[in-house]
Design a protein around this motif. Structure first.
Motif, mmCIF file in Angstrom:
data_model
loop_
_atom_site.group_PDB
_atom_site.id
_atom_site.type_symbol
_atom_site.label_atom_id
_atom_site.label_comp_id
_atom_site.label_asym_id
_atom_site.label_seq_id
_atom_site.Cartn_x
_atom_site.Cartn_y
_atom_site.Cartn_z
ATOM 1 N N ASN A 34 -17.894 -25.096 15.501
ATOM 2 C CA ASN A 34 -17.484 -23.802 15.568
ATOM 3 C C ASN A 34 -16.556 -23.342 14.240
ATOM 4 O OD1 ASN A 34 -18.281 -23.569 18.104
ATOM 5 N ND2 ASN A 34 -16.177 -23.836 19.094
ATOM 6 N N GLN A 35 -16.035 -24.177 13.633
ATOM 7 C CA GLN A 35 -15.062 -23.995 12.472
ATOM 8 C C GLN A 35 -16.042 -23.539 11.342
ATOM 9 O OE1 GLN A 35 -11.868 -23.565 12.070
ATOM 10 N NE2 GLN A 35 -11.786 -24.135 14.410
ATOM 11 N N LEU A 36 -17.351 -24.245 11.150
ATOM 12 C CA LEU A 36 -18.251 -24.121 10.247
ATOM 13 C C LEU A 36 -18.743 -22.680 10.243
ATOM 14 C CD1 LEU A 36 -20.166 -25.163 7.903
ATOM 15 C CD2 LEU A 36 -21.876 -25.634 9.702
ATOM 16 N N LEU A 37 -19.198 -22.151 11.646
ATOM 17 C CA LEU A 37 -19.657 -21.087 11.707
ATOM 18 C C LEU A 37 -18.721 -19.956 11.649
ATOM 19 C CD1 LEU A 37 -22.506 -21.779 14.164
ATOM 20 C CD2 LEU A 37 -22.582 -21.744 11.770
ATOM 21 N N SER A 38 -17.650 -20.254 11.660
ATOM 22 C CA SER A 38 -16.441 -19.008 11.583
ATOM 23 C C SER A 38 -15.922 -18.748 10.318
ATOM 24 C CB SER A 38 -15.129 -19.576 12.535
ATOM 25 O OG SER A 38 -15.589 -19.935 13.752
ATOM 26 N N PHE A 39 -16.847 -17.701 9.598
ATOM 27 C CA PHE A 39 -16.306 -17.455 8.261
ATOM 28 C C PHE A 39 -16.252 -16.046 8.262
ATOM 29 C CE2 PHE A 39 -20.991 -17.798 8.740
ATOM 30 C CZ PHE A 39 -21.465 -16.484 8.508
ATOM 31 N N SER A 40 -15.509 -15.492 7.265
ATOM 32 C CA SER A 40 -15.022 -14.400 7.290
ATOM 33 C C SER A 40 -15.429 -13.264 5.937
ATOM 34 C CB SER A 40 -13.460 -14.253 7.358
ATOM 35 O OG SER A 40 -13.075 -15.047 6.135
ATOM 36 N N PHE A 41 -16.149 -13.936 5.033
ATOM 37 C CA PHE A 41 -16.626 -13.192 3.863
ATOM 38 C C PHE A 41 -17.697 -12.355 4.123
ATOM 39 C CE2 PHE A 41 -20.050 -15.711 2.405
ATOM 40 C CZ PHE A 41 -19.790 -16.935 2.885
ATOM 41 N N PRO A 42 -17.814 -11.325 3.595
ATOM 42 C CA PRO A 42 -18.814 -10.427 3.939
ATOM 43 C C PRO A 42 -20.366 -10.897 3.289
ATOM 44 C CG PRO A 42 -17.618 -9.610 2.085
ATOM 45 C CD PRO A 42 -16.916 -10.547 2.653
ATOM 46 N N ALA A 43 -21.316 -10.562 3.949
ATOM 47 C CA ALA A 43 -22.780 -11.082 3.721
ATOM 48 C C ALA A 43 -22.922 -10.456 2.312
ATOM 49 C CB ALA A 43 -23.678 -10.707 4.579
ATOM 50 N N PRO A 44 -23.900 -11.371 1.438
ATOM 51 C CA PRO A 44 -24.394 -10.763 0.251
ATOM 52 C C PRO A 44 -25.143 -9.662 0.250
ATOM 53 C CG PRO A 44 -24.454 -13.025 0.415
ATOM 54 C CD PRO A 44 -23.997 -12.717 1.508
ATOM 55 N N THR A 45 -25.335 -8.761 -0.463
ATOM 56 C CA THR A 45 -26.019 -7.612 -0.240
ATOM 57 C C THR A 45 -26.776 -7.041 -1.580
ATOM 58 O OG1 THR A 45 -24.275 -5.902 -0.752
ATOM 59 C CG2 THR A 45 -24.603 -6.402 1.518
ATOM 60 N N SER A 46 -26.811 -7.694 -2.539
ATOM 61 C CA SER A 46 -27.389 -7.260 -3.794
ATOM 62 C C SER A 46 -27.865 -8.716 -4.591
ATOM 63 C CB SER A 46 -26.459 -6.664 -4.823
ATOM 64 O OG SER A 46 -25.240 -7.533 -5.107
ATOM 65 N N SER A 47 -28.605 -8.377 -5.412
ATOM 66 C CA SER A 47 -29.305 -9.710 -6.103
ATOM 67 C C SER A 47 -28.338 -10.403 -6.670
ATOM 68 C CB SER A 47 -30.230 -9.264 -6.947
ATOM 69 O OG SER A 47 -29.882 -8.321 -8.147
ATOM 70 N N THR A 48 -27.155 -9.752 -7.424
ATOM 71 C CA THR A 48 -25.929 -10.346 -8.325
ATOM 72 C C THR A 48 -25.273 -11.261 -7.042
ATOM 73 O OG1 THR A 48 -25.711 -8.336 -9.578
ATOM 74 C CG2 THR A 48 -24.166 -9.700 -9.573
#
Length: 624
Positions: A34-48
């Motif tokens: 549960n802790q592993l899958l509880s993340f808050s940063f936004p998903a990467p959307t660019s190649s950078t």
């Protein structure tokens, strides 16, 4: 990962990732997940951002692949279970997309090899062992994902409410982090893509179709045929109650009506057209079902539209559409039924307003237009072969041809005749010039003449086949023939065409005589009336049945505007039947074309997957 990580840069120090990649086993009931899958940063959307993710997770990835290959087999089985067993809900949509995408990435090692891979680690596990029992279930699920075209849930719908202990369970494994991790596992690296992937209405349907095509085109193992291709070749309609033969492995049933509808609606994409080709060519159950449909226009019209907009399509898409037509025209029932379907107001056909026309006449118009486009632009001999083969297959069943379709048939012959005369003149002038200079090499006009004469002969055979088998059904073709009868004079005594010109010459002479007897100043309506009366009066035994004179096999060389792919050797085999007939067959080693083609589709169409173009060896990017 976990509530403490908000930036990609924090990932190398994340305790949960360290534990995930460590050697200590973790119970499936451990709160760790549960802790592993509880993340808050936004998903990467660019190649950078994806490149940053790759760099940040190098140490984690090395820890995960360091000990044993068996982890890969375990993971592949788990992915197949995720795809096939988890019900598709708002909260599971993204994890389903990610599971499918991850399987694509594991198989993408092919991208980094110039030659077609005959084996790889992923290949080995998918062909046998623990993954094999999931074969039919996986293929069925991927097909249904394509059929349903489920749209992604609205933002936030994939997150479950916060639990009382403060731990949030986020099914957004598809945030893009896992994609980055699995991409790095393949050692292919994450990099920039040539162009942004257009937004799709159903990412799951798109990814599922791409994975299905990848699996269907895996090469056979030394001792094992591709089980996914076997499943695609043998599945049946849910309404078919007959038992599967015991010799057919990986069999399953699917709703053919839903499949047919989805295929009709999705033909704007290369991958959907390739799936249609695969099913028509390899699954006799699907082919029989489609040919029995009474609404074939729903399938044929999108294919014709692909050919009509040939300038806007890549050459592979055009070839696949054309070969689909060729496969369909092998069936006489199809060739008869398309002339019974009347269409109104075809808005995308802009050369002429077609307020009412049969599907058969429209098909003829589009194929002839494709030939003419090819003559002036790409000049591909084998595209001519496919187009003419489709026309030849239909010719004996031409019925009530629209006057414009009849005119275009004769106009094409006129264009070919002019081309023949021009090449002949150039050859004569070149020969005269060579008499005064022995140093100038002669162009190979003999080869050019041979090609154009072969095409002319095919057109004459198509016209002859129609006149022999359905003269009384096609007064408009006879009218067009008589109107342009001077075109055929030069071929009457030509040694290459004398035999095939006999019937055509007989028809021209017979009807010209009847028109002469009727007097001058005849209206179009009166001429057509005389033709219809004459068609009844002409003894059928005077027209010789068309016979096949040779067996042709052609190699279809594919060229792409964007990618230079290896050629696929295909052939159109001319069967020795009384009627003019061609049959599409694949040559040996078709994977030399189809595997690069499929992976080019993955590269260009997959959602959220990036590969560095500099690392790709399977095909060469166009410099543009």
């Amino acid at each position: 990962m976990g509530s403490n990580s908000s930036r990609i840069g924090d990932l190398p120090k994340n305790e949960y990732l360290k534990k995930l990649s460590g050697t200590e086993s973790v119970s499936e009931n451990d709160p760790f997940w549960n802790q592993l899958l509880s993340f808050s940063f936004p998903a990467p959307t660019s190649s950078t951002e994806l490149k940053l993710l790759e760099e940040a997770t190098v140490s984690v990835c090395r820890s995960l692949g360091s000990d044993a290959e068996d982890l890969l087999e375990e993971l592949l089985c788990c992915l197949m279970q995720l795809i096939t067993d988890i019900p598709l809900l708002d909260i599971t949509y993204e994890i389903s997309v990610e599971a499918v995408s991850t399987m694509v990435v594991f198989l993408s090692c092919q991208l980094f090899h110039k030659e077609v891979l005959r084996q790889s680690i992923s290949h080995k596990y998918l062909m046998r062992g623990r993954c094999l029992p999931y074969t039919s279930k996986l293929v069925k699920t991927l097909l249904y994902n394509f059929i349903r075209q489920e749209k992604p849930p609205p933002p936030g719908a994939h997150v479950l409410p916060q639990q009382s202990d403060g731990g949030g369970l986020l099914y957004g494994l598809a945030s893009g982090v896992a994609t980055g991790l699995w991409t790095v596992f393949t050692l292919g690296g994450v990099g920039s893509k040539a162009a942004a992937t257009p937004e799709l209405s159903s990412p799951l349907a798109n990814q599922s179709l791409l994975l299905l095509l990848v699996l269907a085109n895996l090469t056979d193992a030394a001792d094992t045929p591709n089980p996914y291709r076997q499943a695609i070749m043998s599945f049946k309609n849910t309404q078919d109650s007959s038992p599967f033969p015991s010799s057919i492995p990986h069999a399953f049933q699917i709703n053919f009506n839903s499949l047919y509808t989805a295929l009709c609606e999705q033909q704007t994409s290369d991958q959907a057209t390739l799936l249609l080709y695969t099913l028509l060519h390899q699954n006799s159950n699907v082919r029989t079902y489609m040919l029995a449909r009474t609404d074939m226009e729903n399938l044929v019209l999108p294919i014709l539209e692909i050919l009509y907009h040939v300038e806007e399509r890549n050459s592979h898409h055009v070839y696949m559409a054309l070969i689909i037509l060729l496969i369909l025209t092998e069936d006489d029932g199809f060739n008869r039924s398309i002339h019974e379907v009347i269409l109104k107001n075809i808005t995308w056909y802009s050369e002429r307003v077609l307020t009412e026309i049969s599907l058969g006449s429209l098909l003829i118009l589009v194929v002839i237009r494709t030939i003419q486009y090819n003559m002036t632009r790409t000049r591909d001999k084998y595209l001519h072969t496919n187009c003419l083969a489709a026309l030849a297959n239909m010719s004996a069943q031409f019925r009530s041809l629209h006057q414009y379709a009849a005119q275009r048939i004769i106009s094409l012959f006129s264009l070919l005749s002019k081309k023949h005369n021009k090449v002949l003149e150039q050859a004569t002038q070149s020969l005269r010039g060579s008499l005064s200079s022995n140093d100038v090499p002669l162009p190979d006009y003999a080869q050019d003449l041979n090609v154009i004469e072969e095409v002319i002969r095919m057109m004459l055979e198509i016209i002859n086949s129609c006149l022999t088998n359905s003269l009384h059904h096609n007064p408009n073709l006879v009218y067009a023939l008589l109107y342009k009868r001077d075109l055929f004079e030069q071929f009457r005594t030509h040694p290459s065409f004398q035999d095939i010109m006999q019937n055509i010459d007989l028809v021209i002479t017979f009807f010209s005589s009847r028109l002469l007897q009727a007097g001058a100043e005849l209206s179009v309506e009166r001429v057509l009336e005389i033709i219809k009366q004459g068609a009844v009066a002409l003894p059928k035994d005077r027209l010789k049945l068309s016979r096949l004179l040779r067996h042709t096999r052609g190699a279809h060389i594919f060229e792409n505007v964007y990618l230079n792919l290896q050629p696929c050797w295909l052939s159109v085999a001319r069967q020795k039947f009384p009627e003019l007939k061609f049959k599409y067959v694949e040559e040996e080693q078709p994977e030399e074309f189809f595997i690069p083609y499929v992976w080019s589709l993955v590269y260009n169409s997959a959602v959220g997957l990036y590969w560095n173009p500099q690392d790709i060896q399977l095909f060469t990017m166009d410099s543009d």
